[in-house]
Design a protein around this motif. Sequence first.
Motif, PDB file in Angstrom:
ATOM      1  N   ALA A  49      13.734 -18.242   6.390  1.00 26.25           N
ATOM      2  CA  ALA A  49      14.310 -18.486   5.072  1.00 26.25           C
ATOM      3  C   ALA A  49      13.196 -18.997   4.165  1.00 26.25           C
ATOM      4  O   ALA A  49      12.034 -19.075   4.570  1.00 26.25           O
ATOM      5  CB  ALA A  49      15.467 -19.483   5.162  1.00 26.25           C
ATOM      6  N   GLU A  50      13.549 -19.378   2.957  1.00 26.58           N
ATOM      7  CA  GLU A  50      12.525 -19.787   1.989  1.00 26.58           C
ATOM      8  C   GLU A  50      11.683 -20.952   2.486  1.00 26.58           C
ATOM      9  O   GLU A  50      10.465 -20.994   2.254  1.00 26.58           O
ATOM     10  CB  GLU A  50      13.189 -20.164   0.656  1.00 26.58           C
ATOM     11  N   HIS A  51      12.291 -21.890   3.179  1.00 25.91           N
ATOM     12  CA  HIS A  51      11.572 -23.092   3.596  1.00 25.91           C
ATOM     13  C   HIS A  51      11.402 -23.194   5.117  1.00 25.91           C
ATOM     14  O   HIS A  51      10.949 -24.231   5.618  1.00 25.91           O
ATOM     15  CB  HIS A  51      12.294 -24.344   3.088  1.00 25.91           C
ATOM     16  N   PHE A  52      11.764 -22.149   5.862  1.00 22.60           N
ATOM     17  CA  PHE A  52      11.720 -22.228   7.325  1.00 22.60           C
ATOM     18  C   PHE A  52      11.018 -20.998   7.906  1.00 22.60           C
ATOM     19  O   PHE A  52      11.312 -19.858   7.525  1.00 22.60           O
ATOM     20  CB  PHE A  52      13.138 -22.332   7.902  1.00 22.60           C
ATOM     21  N   ASN A  53      10.109 -21.269   8.837  1.00 19.96           N
ATOM     22  CA  ASN A  53       9.388 -20.215   9.544  1.00 19.96           C
ATOM     23  C   ASN A  53       9.368 -20.520  11.028  1.00 19.96           C
ATOM     24  O   ASN A  53       9.291 -21.698  11.426  1.00 19.96           O
ATOM     25  CB  ASN A  53       7.942 -20.104   9.049  1.00 19.96           C
ATOM     26  N   LEU A  54       9.426 -19.482  11.838  1.00 25.87           N
ATOM     27  CA  LEU A  54       9.266 -19.615  13.289  1.00 25.87           C
ATOM     28  C   LEU A  54       7.866 -19.145  13.650  1.00 25.87           C
ATOM     29  O   LEU A  54       7.470 -18.026  13.301  1.00 25.87           O
ATOM     30  CB  LEU A  54      10.314 -18.780  14.028  1.00 25.87           C
ATOM     31  N   ARG A  55       7.118 -20.006  14.345  1.00 28.98           N
ATOM     32  CA  ARG A  55       5.712 -19.720  14.622  1.00 28.98           C
ATOM     33  C   ARG A  55       5.448 -19.749  16.130  1.00 28.98           C
ATOM     34  O   ARG A  55       5.879 -20.684  16.822  1.00 28.98           O
ATOM     35  CB  ARG A  55       4.809 -20.748  13.926  1.00 28.98           C
TER      36      ARG A  55
ATOM     37  N   LYS B 125       8.649 -24.359  11.496  1.00 23.55           N
ATOM     38  CA  LYS B 125       7.886 -24.907  10.368  1.00 23.55           C
ATOM     39  C   LYS B 125       8.827 -25.109   9.188  1.00 23.55           C
ATOM     40  O   LYS B 125       9.503 -24.168   8.758  1.00 23.55           O
ATOM     41  CB  LYS B 125       6.754 -23.943   9.996  1.00 23.55           C
ATOM     42  N   MET B 126       8.864 -26.337   8.669  1.00 19.72           N
ATOM     43  CA  MET B 126       9.746 -26.690   7.559  1.00 19.72           C
ATOM     44  C   MET B 126       8.870 -27.056   6.369  1.00 19.72           C
ATOM     45  O   MET B 126       8.225 -28.114   6.355  1.00 19.72           O
ATOM     46  CB  MET B 126      10.655 -27.856   7.966  1.00 19.72           C
ATOM     47  N   SER B 127       8.842 -26.197   5.367  1.00 16.54           N
ATOM     48  CA  SER B 127       7.903 -26.335   4.254  1.00 16.54           C
ATOM     49  C   SER B 127       8.597 -26.861   3.005  1.00 16.54           C
ATOM     50  O   SER B 127       9.762 -26.551   2.730  1.00 16.54           O
ATOM     51  CB  SER B 127       7.260 -24.982   3.925  1.00 16.54           C
ATOM     52  N   ALA B 128       7.848 -27.652   2.237  1.00 21.18           N
ATOM     53  CA  ALA B 128       8.324 -28.102   0.934  1.00 21.18           C
ATOM     54  C   ALA B 128       8.128 -26.984  -0.088  1.00 21.18           C
ATOM     55  O   ALA B 128       7.615 -25.908   0.229  1.00 21.18           O
ATOM     56  CB  ALA B 128       7.569 -29.353   0.512  1.00 21.18           C
ATOM     57  N   LYS B 129       8.519 -27.237  -1.314  1.00 23.06           N
ATOM     58  CA  LYS B 129       8.304 -26.267  -2.381  1.00 23.06           C
ATOM     59  C   LYS B 129       6.821 -26.194  -2.719  1.00 23.06           C
ATOM     60  O   LYS B 129       6.121 -27.206  -2.733  1.00 23.06           O
ATOM     61  CB  LYS B 129       9.111 -26.667  -3.619  1.00 23.06           C
ATOM     62  N   ARG B 130       6.325 -25.020  -2.970  1.00 26.41           N
ATOM     63  CA  ARG B 130       4.912 -24.845  -3.303  1.00 26.41           C
ATOM     64  C   ARG B 130       4.579 -25.523  -4.630  1.00 26.41           C
ATOM     65  O   ARG B 130       5.329 -25.415  -5.608  1.00 26.41           O
ATOM     66  CB  ARG B 130       4.570 -23.358  -3.379  1.00 26.41           C
TER      67      ARG B 130
ATOM     68  N   TYR C  74       4.018 -29.314   4.841  1.00 29.45           N
ATOM     69  CA  TYR C  74       5.062 -28.910   5.778  1.00 29.45           C
ATOM     70  C   TYR C  74       5.090 -29.837   6.994  1.00 29.45           C
ATOM     71  O   TYR C  74       4.140 -30.580   7.262  1.00 29.45           O
ATOM     72  CB  TYR C  74       4.863 -27.462   6.232  1.00 29.45           C
ATOM     73  N   PHE C  75       6.196 -29.773   7.735  1.00 26.10           N
ATOM     74  CA  PHE C  75       6.360 -30.444   9.017  1.00 26.10           C
ATOM     75  C   PHE C  75       6.699 -29.398  10.070  1.00 26.10           C
ATOM     76  O   PHE C  75       7.253 -28.337   9.755  1.00 26.10           O
ATOM     77  CB  PHE C  75       7.484 -31.494   8.956  1.00 26.10           C
ATOM     78  N   THR C  76       6.384 -29.706  11.312  1.00 27.88           N
ATOM     79  CA  THR C  76       6.734 -28.803  12.415  1.00 27.88           C
ATOM     80  C   THR C  76       7.410 -29.588  13.536  1.00 27.88           C
ATOM     81  O   THR C  76       7.159 -30.785  13.713  1.00 27.88           O
ATOM     82  CB  THR C  76       5.496 -28.084  12.991  1.00 27.88           C
ATOM     83  N   ALA C  77       8.242 -28.894  14.288  1.00 31.05           N
ATOM     84  CA  ALA C  77       8.856 -29.448  15.499  1.00 31.05           C
ATOM     85  C   ALA C  77       9.061 -28.295  16.464  1.00 31.05           C
ATOM     86  O   ALA C  77       9.426 -27.180  16.049  1.00 31.05           O
ATOM     87  CB  ALA C  77      10.189 -30.126  15.187  1.00 31.05           C
TER      88      ALA C  77
END
Length: 248
Positions: free
Chosen positions: A91-97, A144-149, A156-159
Amino acid sequence: MDLTKLRHIALIALLLMGWAGALAQDNDMILNRPYADSKPIHFGFSVGMNFQNLAITNNGHVTEDGDEWYADVSAHSPGFSVNVLADYRIAEHFNLRVSPGLFFGNKVVRFLNHQGNPDWVEQSHYKQSQNVKSTYIVVPIDLKMSAKRYHNMRPYFTAGAMYTGDLAKDRSEQLKLKHSDVMLTVGMGCDFYMPFFKLCPEIKFCFGLKDILEKSRPDLADDPYMNRFTNSVSKIKNNMVVVTFFFE
């Protein structure tokens, strides 16, 4: 790993992130790679450092001849890390890495006999050490949970979780560690948008879930003296701090 060492590692990571931020801010008025985050999947690679540690639980075992050995990690050396990366946009603020790779490093375990005498001529009856070298195959999976650019930066933060498999050869030393582990990970970083790529410095803290102490030691059948070190330890867990630079 004690608090002082963690502060030093975090300070190094923050300084490196600040340096990368300064590079990005030189052209903040120009929006570099404006569509970089809209791709459904992209790839990259990373290089970095890892600081390996062992959380050792001693049990106060006393041997028949009155020795009482305790173990701790007395020294850490920064290791080298290299990974490849696949990033999937959820999604806009979430990525799987997913970033499989190799970690090289070592730590020195110190053994101290609390019933010994530092003035003994034969120092091996009072203190010993073991250099534990590791070559890990790692498979980290992170959300990966990213803030607005903001201009050319995006924190960003990761867990997530990370599988580790140690390729180091078995040796008959005081402690023997199991080859595989699963670690929980949390981290933070920042995307810096350069004209031709994205630079992402990141610091990650990794906590092992398994007891990696190998308690069965048939390799020491002919050397019962060495078994006292295994008998003096209840469990060992992996800990690690990883400082990484992703190029995407």
